[in-house]
Design a protein around this motif. Structure first.
Motif, short mmCIF file in Angstrom:
data_model
loop_
_atom_site.label_atom_id
_atom_site.label_comp_id
_atom_site.label_asym_id
_atom_site.label_seq_id
_atom_site.Cartn_x
_atom_site.Cartn_y
_atom_site.Cartn_z
N PRO A 89 -8.28 3.55 94.36
CA PRO A 89 -8.04 2.19 94.88
C PRO A 89 -8.01 2.09 96.41
O PRO A 89 -8.14 1.02 96.96
CB PRO A 89 -6.67 1.83 94.31
CG PRO A 89 -5.97 3.16 94.24
CD PRO A 89 -7.03 4.16 93.85
N GLU A 90 -7.85 3.25 97.12
CA GLU A 90 -7.71 3.18 98.57
C GLU A 90 -8.96 2.67 99.27
O GLU A 90 -8.90 2.13 100.37
CB GLU A 90 -7.34 4.57 99.13
CG GLU A 90 -5.93 5.02 98.81
CD GLU A 90 -5.86 5.75 97.47
OE1 GLU A 90 -6.87 5.73 96.74
OE2 GLU A 90 -4.79 6.30 97.16
N GLY A 91 -10.12 2.83 98.60
CA GLY A 91 -11.37 2.40 99.21
C GLY A 91 -11.42 0.92 99.50
O GLY A 91 -12.22 0.46 100.33
N ARG A 92 -10.55 0.15 98.84
CA ARG A 92 -10.55 -1.29 99.09
C ARG A 92 -10.10 -1.60 100.51
O ARG A 92 -10.42 -2.66 101.07
CB ARG A 92 -9.62 -1.99 98.09
CG ARG A 92 -8.14 -1.83 98.37
CD ARG A 92 -7.25 -2.35 97.26
NE ARG A 92 -5.85 -2.43 97.66
CZ ARG A 92 -5.04 -1.39 97.78
NH1 ARG A 92 -5.49 -0.17 97.53
NH2 ARG A 92 -3.78 -1.56 98.15
N ILE A 93 -9.37 -0.67 101.14
CA ILE A 93 -8.83 -0.92 102.48
C ILE A 93 -9.94 -0.90 103.54
O ILE A 93 -10.07 -1.86 104.30
CB ILE A 93 -7.72 0.10 102.82
CG1 ILE A 93 -6.60 0.01 101.78
CG2 ILE A 93 -7.16 -0.16 104.22
CD1 ILE A 93 -5.56 1.12 101.89
#
Length: 212
Positions: A91-95
């Motif tokens: 989910p960190e890629g959304r940042i």
């Protein structure tokens, strides 16, 4: 596909109309300089199961097609976001995706480079391969030099302000212009530079004509 966000189901089909409608809304939100809407549509796609790499690829295209040289950093940020997403995933890629989306949405816009390559491509397809002007040809052999290859070539660094009067397009195309910067962001500076170069060339040509 039905994804769950809290208690609200999100219907999204990565290969159907919902996919194409959502990506269309996403791109048009970016083009319309609406970061909030762009974030919403991106989040809708990601929560619906869209591949984040697809989103990042679309951002790279957008950075060149719709922002272009109005902000040259846009492409760098889009490419960096793609690399970050590939490296860390969700989910960190959304940042980094959100950083790129908000930057691109709020950047000055210009499609001048996109229009220019389309016009150049059309010209090449219509005209075919035109002869390279002799002064632009490489002359590695004596015979080539005798044939006039490279003759009268103006090496820009040997001229004042690196401005030369020679033409670089095939002769048949004359003074054809494909790239026409807009008065947006950094492209305003580019246009000012092109105008200044044109004035310098005009002055050099007048001096040459006076000398003749």
């Amino acid at each position: 596909l039905v994804a769950q966000v809290g208690r609200i189901p999100i219907r999204y089909d990565r290969e159907g109309d919902l996919h194409y409608d959502a990506i269309s809304a996403f791109i048009k939100s970016l083009r319309g300089s609406d970061p909030d809407a762009a974030l919403w549509w991106m989040h809708t796609m990601l929560e619906g199961g869209e591949d984040p790499r697809y989103v990042s690829r679309r951002l790279i295209v957008f950075a060149s097609e719709d922002v272009g040289n109005a902000d040259p950093r846009a492409l760098q940020i889009a490419v960096s976001a793609q690399q970050a997403v590939h490296f860390i995933g969700l989910p960190e890629g959304r940042i980094p995706l959100a950083q790129a989306v908000t930057y691109l949405a709020t950047a000055p816009k210009s499609n001048a480079a996109y229009v220019a390559i389309g016009e150049a491509q059309k010209e090449v397809r219509q005209s075919g391969a035109l002869p390279v002007p002799h002064h632009l040809r490489n002359a590695p052999t004596g015979l080539m030099k005798e044939l006039g290859y490279g003759k009268d070539y103006q090496y820009a660094h040997n001229h004042e302000n690196s401005v030369v009067t020679q033409k670089h397009l095939p002769e048949a195309l004359g003074d054809t212009s494909y790239y026409r910067p807009k008065e947006s962001g950094y492209e305003k500076t580019i246009q000012e530079r092109l105008d200044w170069w044109a004035s310098q060339r005009a002055g050099q040509n007048k001096d040459k004509e006076a000398g003749d």
